[in-house]
Design a protein around this motif. Structure first.
Motif, PDB file in Angstrom:
ATOM      1  N   THR B  98       0.841  -1.190   0.000  1.00 27.19           N
ATOM      2  CA  THR B  98       0.000   0.000   0.000  1.00 27.19           C
ATOM      3  C   THR B  98       0.878   1.242   0.000  1.00 27.19           C
ATOM      4  O   THR B  98       1.998   1.233   0.508  1.00 27.19           O
ATOM      5  N   ASN B 100       0.376   5.248   1.146  1.00 24.91           N
ATOM      6  CA  ASN B 100      -0.518   6.241   1.737  1.00 24.91           C
ATOM      7  C   ASN B 100       0.119   7.610   1.653  1.00 24.91           C
ATOM      8  O   ASN B 100       1.314   7.759   1.873  1.00 24.91           O
ATOM      9  N   ARG B 102      -0.525  11.342   3.413  1.00 27.61           N
ATOM     10  CA  ARG B 102      -1.357  12.078   4.354  1.00 27.61           C
ATOM     11  C   ARG B 102      -0.656  13.358   4.785  1.00 27.61           C
ATOM     12  O   ARG B 102       0.554  13.536   4.585  1.00 27.61           O
ATOM     13  N   GLN B 116       3.868   7.168   2.852  1.00 24.81           N
ATOM     14  CA  GLN B 116       4.155   5.948   3.587  1.00 24.81           C
ATOM     15  C   GLN B 116       4.036   4.763   2.638  1.00 24.81           C
ATOM     16  O   GLN B 116       3.010   4.589   1.988  1.00 24.81           O
ATOM     17  N   LYS B 142       4.370   7.878  -6.111  1.00 26.30           N
ATOM     18  CA  LYS B 142       3.269   6.919  -6.082  1.00 26.30           C
ATOM     19  C   LYS B 142       3.045   6.333  -7.485  1.00 26.30           C
ATOM     20  O   LYS B 142       2.867   5.126  -7.633  1.00 26.30           O
TER      21      LYS B 142
END
Lengths: 160, 467
Positions: B98, B100, B102, B116, B142
């Motif tokens: 995954t 993340n 934020r 992350q 990403k």
């Protein structure tokens, strides 16, 4: 399975282990030293213990710095093949590990001050379920292996 | 594609504040304790200490920031860090679970975000963070690490279902073996209650029911045992009532519980191994429990070892696997350990006992301790009997026993690494210990079997090896 892996560690590994052994010995020397000082200041116990400690440290350091390194050097073996990494080590308890490339998650290199000085590095191979190390490789070789393994791991990728 | 870069310098501030915040509570507590003696002076000292600490942490974090660099390219994220111990890490997209992004309030001030990246695995190293990078950069990384998403074939057909009948539920609870724990708890409570137990109870126990005090004590213990067994059975039944498992496409839906109903959705590819356990109490009845070792998606997701079936009869196991997990098969029986391993198992179980017994021989009645020896021998024999290794297709089976007997089914594709270990005595007898590491959350686990015939080990090695 029958014949083990063939590659040996960098010969300079012996120097690393030697220096590490000596350093450990020096640090351990603090114990009898502290005992002697404390004994002089506060207690009045036998001096024998300090000498016993000294002898013990001497033996330990000799084993760590002089006797074990060549043995370790001889028994550490590894192979990095297209599809897997094969590691063998251990004198009394012999361990042989097989890590398929497709299971490799990431590869790290690591070197402390002594190793850096000698141009060596440790290769750390992590799978999702375990971590394995090949200590004391030539820095360039380690970096190259890190690249190789990353590349090979990527090539032989199927499912996790 | 890029060259190695530092994070935004605000990282120093973020890290220092974060570290400081972990120091503050104990410092504040200390200040609070001393406030009565020192008055307001302590407040001043507290502020001064905080400031000093902050400066120190900032100095440290400047170094940390200075030595942390990262670089990314299509499919890769590279990082270097460490002041004295230099570390380098490359993460490739196939391993990313995954990603993340934020943003906290402080980060918003600087227009920075945290990226992350979690990779599979329970090791501490399975997660990396970049805490001070601009949003566009985070999005770039990403995209660079974005692996193609899985496509599930949603045929939507209703699969088979397994429900635990009330009778089975009771049997499962009755044989769960949890009551030993409860028994010790109950005994403790009971011993605390002795002063307030009415005399009529003791009268009943000592005069009406029994004649000797020994019998009374035995009766008391039996009563407590029965009570704890009853209670633990009840608790088990309430917790596991209405256990249902259903397979739909590539997912298993499991739900259970009477008061709080729990539900788990297990994606098939996350199941790393199947474990068939025969508890001590279940063995005489031929009952087993089926659990799955599951690779988790994050730390907050509990229930890693999912129970697939709380109670199955021996003959139900292969039926169950065929219907719910045809990917695993139990048709094969593990090959037992060779005869020459027998003595090693016996020695292993008795040696600690003998070592303890030797000093005890010089104590009065100490030699009574040796009465345990036959038990230990039996245990060793039992463990030897349980040991077994089997290979079929792309699956390996390990069978072993501690108290309960376990049988673990592992597909080759889920074994992370294989280790063969021998000590001199094993080498003399041509035996080896095998250990297979698998991914399981929260921590990776491994399963091992001692004293396997070297021929079988070689077969296992070749089966696992790709060259």
């Amino acid at each position: 399975m029958e014949q083990g892996p063939t590659n040996t560690l960098d010969p300079r590994a012996r120097q690393v282990w030697f220096i590490q052994g000596i350093l450990l010995g020096i640090i351990l020397l603090l114990l009898p030293l502290a005992y002697t000082i404390l004994n002089y200041l506060f207690w009045d116990l036998s001096w024998k213990w300090a000498f016993g400690g000294l002898a013990l440290i001497f033996i330990l350091t000799t084993v760590q710095a002089c006797i074990l390194p060549p043995i370790r050097m001889r028994i550490w073996r590894y192979d990095i093949k297209e599809e897997e990494v094969d590691i063998q080590h251990g004198l009394i308890i012999k361990k042989r590990t097989l890590i398929p490339m497709i299971r490799v998650q990431h590869v790290d290199t690591e070197h402390g001050p002594i190793m850096r000085h000698l141009g060596l590095a440790t290769l750390l191979i992590s799978t999702a379920g375990s971590q394995h190390r090949i200590p004391a490789l030539d820095q360039e070789r380690a970096a190259q292996l890190r690249g190789d393994i990353s590349r090979l791991a990527r090539m032989s990728d199927e499912d996790v | 594609m890029s060259s190695y870069e530092h994070q935004h310098p605000a990282q120093i501030l973020f890290a220092s504040l974060k570290h400081l915040s972990s120091f503050l509570p104990p410092m504040a507590l200390f200040a609070l304790i001393r406030i009565t003696e020192q008055g307001t002076r302590i407040l001043f000292l507290f502020l001064l200490a905080t400031l000093g600490l902050f400066v120190l942490l900032t100095l440290y974090n400047i170094l940390g920031w200075r030595f942390f660099t990262y670089r990314y390219e299509a499919g890769y994220l590279h990082m270097r860090w460490g002041i004295f111990l230099k570390k380098e890490r490359s993460i490739r997209e196939e391993r990313v679970q995954t990603i993340n992004i934020r943003q906290g309030p402080l980060q918003r001030l600087f227009a920075l975000v945290t990226l992350q990246v979690e990779t599979a695995g329970g090791t501490e190293m399975s997660e990396v963070q970049l805490t001070a990078i601009p949003l566009p950069r985070a999005q770039d990384i990403k995209t660079a690490l974005k692996s193609e998403t899985e496509i599930s074939s949603g045929t939507g057909e209703e699969g088979t279902e397994f429900r635990l009948s009330p009778g089975q539920l009771f049997l499962a609870g009755a044989t769960s073996g949890n009551f030993f724990l409860l028994f010790s708890g109950l005994s403790l409570v009971f011993s605390q209650l002795i002063p307030i137990i009415p005399n009529s109870f003791w009268d009943l126990l000592f005069h009406t029911l029994t004649s000797t005090s020994l019998a009374a004590i035995l009766l008391l213990i039996l009563g407590l045992l029965f009570l704890s067994w009853l209670l633990s059975t009840l608790v088990f039944m309430v917790r596991n009532a209405l256990f249902t498992i259903r397979r739909r496409d590539e997912e298993l839906h499991i739900s259970w519980g009477l008061i709080t109903r729990k539900e788990v959705l297990l994606k098939l590819h996350r199941i790393q191994a199947i474990k068939i356990t025969q508890g001590l109490l279940r063995q005489p009845f031929g009952f087993s429990t089926l659990t799955a070792e599951v690779a988790g998606g994050g730390t907050q997701n509990q229930n890693y070892k999912s129970v697939l079936a709380p109670l199955l009869r021996e003959e139900q196991i292969s039926w169950f696997l065929q219907h719910f997990l045809p990917e695993f098969h139990t048709a094969l029986t593990p090959k037992p350990l060779p005869k020459r391993a027998h003595s090693r198992y016996l020695i292993r179980s008795t040696a600690p006992l003998v070592l303890i017994a030797i000093p005890l021989l010089f104590v009065p009645y100490g030699s009574l301790f040796l009465l345990l020896l036959p038990l230990a021998l039996l245990y060793g024999h039992w463990r030897y009997k349980a040991g077994g290794l089997g290979l079929e297709g792309d699956q390996v089976v390990l069978r072993y026993r501690f108290l309960a007997q376990h049988q673990v089914l592992m597909p080759r594709s889920h074994i992370q690494s294989l280790q063969i270990q021998t000590n001199p005595l094993q080498r003399w007898k041509h035996l080896s210990s095998v250990r297979a590491h698998i991914l399981s959350s929260p921590a990776a686990t491994s399963f091992s079997l001692k004293d396997v015939d070297n021929g079988e080990v070689a077969k296992l090695w070749h089966w696992y090896s790709r060259s």
